[in-house]
Every structure is written in structure tokens, then in C-alpha cells.
Design a protein around this motif. Structure first.
Motif, PDB file in Angstrom:
ATOM      1  N   ALA A 130       0.839  -1.193   0.000  1.00 32.09           N
ATOM      2  CA  ALA A 130       0.000   0.000   0.000  1.00 32.09           C
ATOM      3  C   ALA A 130       0.872   1.240   0.000  1.00 32.09           C
ATOM      4  CB  ALA A 130      -0.921   0.004   1.227  1.00 32.09           C
ATOM      5  N   GLY A 131       0.241   2.373  -0.316  1.00 32.59           N
ATOM      6  CA  GLY A 131       0.983   3.626  -0.300  1.00 32.59           C
ATOM      7  C   GLY A 131       0.093   4.813  -0.550  1.00 32.59           C
ATOM      8  N   VAL A 132       0.655   6.007  -0.310  1.00 33.72           N
ATOM      9  CA  VAL A 132      -0.039   7.264  -0.576  1.00 33.72           C
ATOM     10  C   VAL A 132       0.914   8.202  -1.303  1.00 33.72           C
ATOM     11  CG1 VAL A 132      -1.533   7.073   1.463  1.00 33.72           C
ATOM     12  CG2 VAL A 132       0.648   8.317   1.638  1.00 33.72           C
ATOM     13  N   ASN A 133       0.326   9.196  -1.982  1.00 30.33           N
ATOM     14  CA  ASN A 133       1.158  10.243  -2.571  1.00 30.33           C
ATOM     15  C   ASN A 133       1.881  10.991  -1.456  1.00 30.33           C
ATOM     16  OD1 ASN A 133      -1.567  11.491  -1.902  1.00 30.33           O
ATOM     17  ND2 ASN A 133      -0.349  13.327  -2.339  1.00 30.33           N
ATOM     18  N   ALA A 134       2.971  11.671  -1.795  1.00 31.07           N
ATOM     19  CA  ALA A 134       3.756  12.298  -0.736  1.00 31.07           C
ATOM     20  C   ALA A 134       4.089  13.760  -1.016  1.00 31.07           C
ATOM     21  CB  ALA A 134       5.022  11.480  -0.483  1.00 31.07           C
ATOM     22  N   SER A 135       5.237  14.044  -1.610  1.00 31.27           N
ATOM     23  CA  SER A 135       5.782  15.404  -1.653  1.00 31.27           C
ATOM     24  C   SER A 135       5.033  16.356  -2.580  1.00 31.27           C
ATOM     25  CB  SER A 135       7.243  15.364  -2.111  1.00 31.27           C
ATOM     26  OG  SER A 135       8.063  14.699  -1.202  1.00 31.27           O
ATOM     27  N   PHE A 136       5.181  17.643  -2.266  1.00 27.79           N
ATOM     28  CA  PHE A 136       4.837  18.685  -3.229  1.00 27.79           C
ATOM     29  C   PHE A 136       5.891  18.658  -4.328  1.00 27.79           C
ATOM     30  CE2 PHE A 136       2.461  19.896   0.439  1.00 27.79           C
ATOM     31  CZ  PHE A 136       1.362  20.610  -0.033  1.00 27.79           C
ATOM     32  N   PHE A 137       5.472  18.885  -5.558  1.00 31.32           N
ATOM     33  CA  PHE A 137       6.384  18.776  -6.689  1.00 31.32           C
ATOM     34  C   PHE A 137       6.023  19.840  -7.709  1.00 31.32           C
ATOM     35  CE2 PHE A 137       2.727  16.152  -7.270  1.00 31.32           C
ATOM     36  CZ  PHE A 137       2.402  16.182  -8.616  1.00 31.32           C
ATOM     37  N   THR A 138       6.874  19.992  -8.734  1.00 35.35           N
ATOM     38  CA  THR A 138       6.702  21.075  -9.704  1.00 35.35           C
ATOM     39  C   THR A 138       5.332  21.044 -10.352  1.00 35.35           C
ATOM     40  OG1 THR A 138       9.080  21.095 -10.125  1.00 35.35           O
ATOM     41  CG2 THR A 138       7.677  22.159 -11.757  1.00 35.35           C
ATOM     42  N   PRO A 146       8.428  17.869 -14.453  1.00 42.23           N
ATOM     43  CA  PRO A 146       7.284  18.088 -13.558  1.00 42.23           C
ATOM     44  C   PRO A 146       7.394  17.393 -12.211  1.00 42.23           C
ATOM     45  CG  PRO A 146       6.726  16.508 -15.277  1.00 42.23           C
ATOM     46  CD  PRO A 146       8.057  17.099 -15.651  1.00 42.23           C
ATOM     47  N   GLY A 147       8.203  16.334 -12.106  1.00 39.06           N
ATOM     48  CA  GLY A 147       8.313  15.605 -10.846  1.00 39.06           C
ATOM     49  C   GLY A 147       9.331  16.160  -9.884  1.00 39.06           C
ATOM     50  N   ASP A 148      10.046  17.204 -10.287  1.00 42.25           N
ATOM     51  CA  ASP A 148      11.072  17.807  -9.443  1.00 42.25           C
ATOM     52  C   ASP A 148      10.480  18.192  -8.092  1.00 42.25           C
ATOM     53  OD1 ASP A 148      13.291  19.112  -8.494  1.00 42.25           O
ATOM     54  OD2 ASP A 148      13.070  20.871  -9.779  1.00 42.25           O
ATOM     55  N   PRO A 149      10.947  17.599  -6.975  1.00 43.02           N
ATOM     56  CA  PRO A 149      10.366  17.921  -5.662  1.00 43.02           C
ATOM     57  C   PRO A 149      10.554  19.385  -5.301  1.00 43.02           C
ATOM     58  CG  PRO A 149      11.756  15.949  -5.548  1.00 43.02           C
ATOM     59  CD  PRO A 149      12.027  16.594  -6.870  1.00 43.02           C
ATOM     60  N   VAL A 150       9.526  19.989  -4.728  1.00 47.99           N
ATOM     61  CA  VAL A 150       9.639  21.356  -4.220  1.00 47.99           C
ATOM     62  C   VAL A 150       9.935  21.245  -2.730  1.00 47.99           C
ATOM     63  CG1 VAL A 150       8.534  23.605  -4.030  1.00 47.99           C
ATOM     64  CG2 VAL A 150       8.006  22.137  -5.967  1.00 47.99           C
ATOM     65  N   LEU A 203      26.576  26.062  -2.972  1.00 47.31           N
ATOM     66  CA  LEU A 203      25.560  25.494  -3.861  1.00 47.31           C
ATOM     67  C   LEU A 203      24.200  26.069  -3.494  1.00 47.31           C
ATOM     68  CD1 LEU A 203      26.573  21.708  -3.777  1.00 47.31           C
ATOM     69  CD2 LEU A 203      26.950  23.305  -5.664  1.00 47.31           C
ATOM     70  N   GLU A 204      23.383  26.333  -4.537  1.00 42.64           N
ATOM     71  CA  GLU A 204      22.009  26.758  -4.296  1.00 42.64           C
ATOM     72  C   GLU A 204      21.043  25.578  -4.254  1.00 42.64           C
ATOM     73  OE1 GLU A 204      23.893  30.320  -4.729  1.00 42.64           O
ATOM     74  OE2 GLU A 204      23.813  28.983  -6.456  1.00 42.64           O
ATOM     75  N   PHE A 205      21.279  24.587  -5.129  1.00 44.93           N
ATOM     76  CA  PHE A 205      20.310  23.517  -5.295  1.00 44.93           C
ATOM     77  C   PHE A 205      20.981  22.161  -5.467  1.00 44.93           C
ATOM     78  CE2 PHE A 205      18.424  27.249  -7.603  1.00 44.93           C
ATOM     79  CZ  PHE A 205      17.434  27.553  -6.679  1.00 44.93           C
ATOM     80  N   VAL A 206      20.166  21.114  -5.269  1.00 45.27           N
ATOM     81  CA  VAL A 206      20.527  19.749  -5.644  1.00 45.27           C
ATOM     82  C   VAL A 206      19.439  19.251  -6.590  1.00 45.27           C
ATOM     83  CG1 VAL A 206      20.934  17.387  -4.850  1.00 45.27           C
ATOM     84  CG2 VAL A 206      21.633  19.319  -3.417  1.00 45.27           C
ATOM     85  N   ASN A 207      19.818  18.887  -7.803  1.00 45.48           N
ATOM     86  CA  ASN A 207      18.881  18.354  -8.810  1.00 45.48           C
ATOM     87  C   ASN A 207      17.714  19.294  -9.079  1.00 45.48           C
ATOM     88  OD1 ASN A 207      20.248  15.941  -9.441  1.00 45.48           O
ATOM     89  ND2 ASN A 207      19.384  14.909  -7.644  1.00 45.48           N
ATOM     90  N   HIS A 208      18.026  20.552  -9.282  1.00 42.69           N
ATOM     91  CA  HIS A 208      17.012  21.543  -9.643  1.00 42.69           C
ATOM     92  C   HIS A 208      17.602  22.458 -10.712  1.00 42.69           C
ATOM     93  CE1 HIS A 208      13.556  24.157  -9.189  1.00 42.69           C
ATOM     94  NE2 HIS A 208      14.384  25.197  -9.077  1.00 42.69           N
ATOM     95  N   PRO A 209      16.931  22.645 -11.844  1.00 50.12           N
ATOM     96  CA  PRO A 209      17.498  23.451 -12.941  1.00 50.12           C
ATOM     97  C   PRO A 209      17.882  24.856 -12.480  1.00 50.12           C
ATOM     98  CG  PRO A 209      15.569  22.264 -13.709  1.00 50.12           C
ATOM     99  CD  PRO A 209      15.618  22.070 -12.223  1.00 50.12           C
ATOM    100  N   PRO A 210      19.115  25.285 -12.758  1.00 53.93           N
ATOM    101  CA  PRO A 210      19.525  26.641 -12.394  1.00 53.93           C
ATOM    102  C   PRO A 210      18.831  27.663 -13.285  1.00 53.93           C
ATOM    103  CG  PRO A 210      21.221  25.608 -13.733  1.00 53.93           C
ATOM    104  CD  PRO A 210      20.188  24.550 -13.459  1.00 53.93           C
TER     105      PRO A 210
END
Length: 433
Positions: A130-138, A146-150, A203-210
């Protein structure tokens, strides 16, 4: 009074009845204004006190139960969904008891971090019960990623997305080795440092387009830009290729030594490789830092008390918006008038009880058959479910719960593809990395 009678719960699995769960089902009807027995939990503090509340519980596996709560009996008028005190409300509650459950809870994001998958697909692909949706994302469909976590994205002890500086972000963390979960606010800092020269670049980000500075959007050679830009670290988990565009990119091997340098961005990373991208005048700074040597990547997570938060194998973390309860007390802010985020919506909740159980819950909304909850109502539900600490995960059209890869709740539209999910997988956790 409380009425308890034997019953059967039908869970759909590929269109068929899940017989094992059905045999363990117990239906609990809560009479108007009454409190449920301790095993059923307190009646939900939603709407008028005379509403009928019915609970149907199923044992999905040892130590794992699913409870469906329906409060109110009459469909809501379509124009009163946001205001009615008569409901109805439909809440699905997945409870995991780590002392009994023979499995582990973790977060999963599908083939790569930047794309989206439906919760049902994430449950099936991970072999989860079982499972549920989780993070806020793009989310925005027009976005390339679109799946890039916010916010925080921590998977198997690897930080793949840094927490934001947004005060509303709160994180739900679980150790898949022990099934111990916690909620709290993490902050992050990162940098790269040349081992030979000592030169350092934040660094500003990890795995997020600059972002390319607007003042230099027309400058193809970002080393000629005098306006600060972004510096981002990318890993192979992000996508098939790193984001393309103006700027510089430096590819590093697993030891942090330079493999290649480019004055434009966008490349495929091999296993073990990472890359650093920079825009604006940070492009020049990045080239200077990596020149003539190897670099160390420094990444630090800190908890709300200012203590370093250790990242270890088997640790997973997702992001939410607003803590619902802390030490059993409701802690959500009131919200600004007219702010739709605080109004009635479908909701997804993750939390823990005082005795260490993990609870994942969905509240259907925006429908005449389940009107949804305000953020304050959501916190009240979390408290009534016995959650000592609870987090509001992504909701709205993202809210989904799946058992054996089939939906058990009713999304407000067709099931939405999401960035990641929290899933319970049978068996002991094994590091896939």
C-alpha cells in the motif's frame, strides 16, 4: 452508544475481492453524538455532532490495517461543499505497527526524479502492499521536469533534493531499517571545495534546474555575465540528461575529479558521475574552483534545534506544507482570508502515534460525496486519529491511496501523476543503491 458487529470489507485488486483482507474486516457504527470505543478511535470532529459515523476496518497484513471512515450520510449540495456542516466526509486510514509489521516503509519516485507517475503505479512498481502520494512537486504539465520535488527528497540515504527555505515546509522522515518515523523542519547548506587550492563555492540547489539571470538571458556565454546566477549539483537519478541551456557544466567522477567541462549545459551522466552547473557570473566562479584539481562536495542537513542531522543508509524523507500536530497539539496557522490552500480540499496526511505507529491517511474532497477539509479541520482529524506528530503532505488532485496497486480512495478527478509516494513494502529493507 457504540455498535460493533462482524462484517466484511471488499478491497478491489485488479477488479477482484481481496479475500484475505476481507476476512479480517470489522465494521464499527458510531451512533450520532457518541464516542467510538478505544479500538476505533474518537469520532471525527467534523461538522455537526449528530452526524452518523461508520468505520470499516481490514487487516491487510500482520501489523497493517486499513480503516475507512464515512461521516455523514447525505450527499452535499454542490454549491455548499465549502460551507456545509453536514458533510459527508470519507477518510481512509492506513496504520502500520512497526512492532508487528513484517515490512518497511520508504519513499519512492519511479524511473527518475524529474518525471511523474501515478501513486498506483508507484505502489505496483515497488512491490508495495500500500501507499499514498507524498511530496509537493513542480507539477505543471508544461514543465520539462514536472516531478522535481519542491523541497526535501531523501531516498535511501541519498539527498536528491534539498529542503526549501520556505517556513511552511515540514519534513516527514522514516528509517526503513527500523520503521521509525519523525516529523520536523530541516535546513540545508552545500558547497564544493577544491582539495588543492581550498577555493570554495556555495551550492544553491541539488537536482534543480539553475535559473539564468534575466539580465543575461540573451548572453550565450554566461562567463560574460556580471549578475549572480545559480549553482546546482546534479546526480544520475535526476533524469536521462541534465538540463540544457546557457551556462557552464563540469562533470565529475565518483572521486570528485573533473571528467569534462563545457561552456553550455546539458549532458548524460554515467553511473557514479555527478555534475555541477552554473549560470550568471557564478559560471566563472565554478570554472575557477574546479580548475586544476578535484573537489569535495559538502552537504549538511540541520534540524530545528540547530543540530546536524545525520544521513545514513535506509533513511527516507519527503516534504509537506505545514505541521498539523506537534506533541499531540494542533499547530496549524489560521491562514489568510481567501487563501484556497487553507480552504476545504482533498488532503493526504502522514504522522505517528505516541506508541510509535505510523499512520498514512487520505481525505477525499471537492465532491458531493466527500467535501474535503480545511487545513484546520485536517489537523483536528489528525489529532482525533491519535497522531502525536502529523504533517500535511501534497493534497488536492494529488491525494491518492492505493492497496495492491488499486485505488481505495476517490480522487477529485482522474488519478494524477505525482512526484513520489510513501509505500509499505513486505520484507526487510534492502539498499538498492
Amino acid at each position: 452508544m457504540t455498535v460493533s458487529t462482524p462484517g466484511r470489507s471488499a478491497l478491489r485488486r485488479a477488479g477482484a475481492l481481496a479475500a484475505a483482507a476481507a476476512l479480517a474486516a470489522v465494521t464499527l457504527g458510531v451512533a450520532p453524538g457518541a464516542h467510538a470505543a478505544e479500538a476505533a478511535g474518537a469520532a471525527l470532529p467534523l461538522g455537526d455532532t449528530d452526524l452518523t459515523e461508520v468505520r470499516t476496518s481490514s487487516t491487510l497484513a500482520t501489523g497493517v490495517t486499513l480503516t475507512r471512515i464515512v461521516r455523514g450520510t447525505e450527499p452535499a449540495p454542490a454549491d455548499q461543499i465549502n460551507t456545509t456542516t453536514r458533510g459527508p466526509w470519507v477518510v481512509n486510514v492506513l496504520t502500520i505497527d512497526p512492532r508487528q509489521a513484517k515490512g518497511h516503509l520508504k519513499a519512492t519516485y519511479g524511473p527518475n526524479l524529474s518525471q511523474v507517475e501515478k501513486t498506483t503505479e508507484l505502489v505496483r512498481a515497488s512491490g508495495a502492499l500500500a501507499g499514498v502520494n507524498a511530496s509537493f512537486f513542480t507539477f505543471t504539465a508544461s514543465q520539462q521536469y514536472p516531478g522535481d520535488p519542491v523541497g526535501l527528497g531523501l531516498f535511501g540515504g541519498k539527498l536528491l533534493s534539498e529542503p526549501t527555505t520556505d517556513a511552511a515546509e515540514v519534513n516527514f522522515l522514516v528509517d526503513a531499517n527500523t520503521n521509525r518515523a519523525t516529523a520536523g523542519k530541516l535546513t540545508w547548506s552545500g558547497s564544493v571545495r577544491n582539495r588543492q587550492t581550498g577555493a570554495t563555492l556555495p551550492l544553491e540547489f541539488v537536482n534543480h534546474p539553475p535559473v539564468v539571470p534575466a539580465e543575461c538571458a540573451a548572453v550565450s556565454d554566461q562567463t560574460q555575465c556580471g549578475v549572480p546566477g545559480d549553482v546546482t549539483r546534479f546526480t544520475p537519478e535526476f533524469a536521462a540528461a541534465t538540463p540544457s541551456g546557457a551556462g557552464v557544466e563540469v562533470v565529475l567522477d565518483r572521486l570528485g575529479c573533473v571528467v569534462r567541462t563545457s561552456t553550455s549545459r546539458g549532458t548524460a551522466l554515467a553511473a557514479g558521475q555527478t555534475s555541477l552547473q552554473a549560470t550568471g557570473r557564478d559560471a566563472t566562479a565554478l570554472l575557477a574552483v574546479v580548475s586544476g584539481g578535484c573537489v569535495d562536495n559538502r552537504s549538511t542537513l540541520v534540524d530545528a534545534e540547530g543540530r546536524r542531522f545525520p544521513v545514513r543508509p535506509g533513511l527516507f524523507g519527503v516534504n509537506g506544507r505545514y505541521r498539523l500536530t506537534a506533541n499531540g497539539q494542533v499547530v496549524v496557522p489560521e491562514g489568510a482570508p481567501g487563501d484556497s490552500f487553507f480552504a476545504r480540499n482533498p488532503r493526504t496526511v502522514a504522522g505517528t502515534t505516541r506508541d510509535g505507529k505510523i499512520v498514512l491517511a487520505t481525505i477525499d474532497g471537492r465532491q458531493t460525496t466527500s467535501v474535503g477539509t480545511t487545513l484546520a479541520e485536517t489537523a483536528a482529524v489528525a489529532q482525533a486519529l491519535g497522531l502525536r506528530d502529523a504533517v500535511n503532505l501534497d493534497g488536492g488532485g494529488s491525494t491518492a491511496m492505493a492497496v495492491d496497486g488499486a485505488l481505495v480512495n476517490h480522487p477529485s478527478g482522474t488519478e494524477r501523476a505525482v512526484g513520489d509516494a510513501l509505500v509499505f513494502v513486505p520484507g526487510r529493507y534492502r539498499d538498492d543503491h
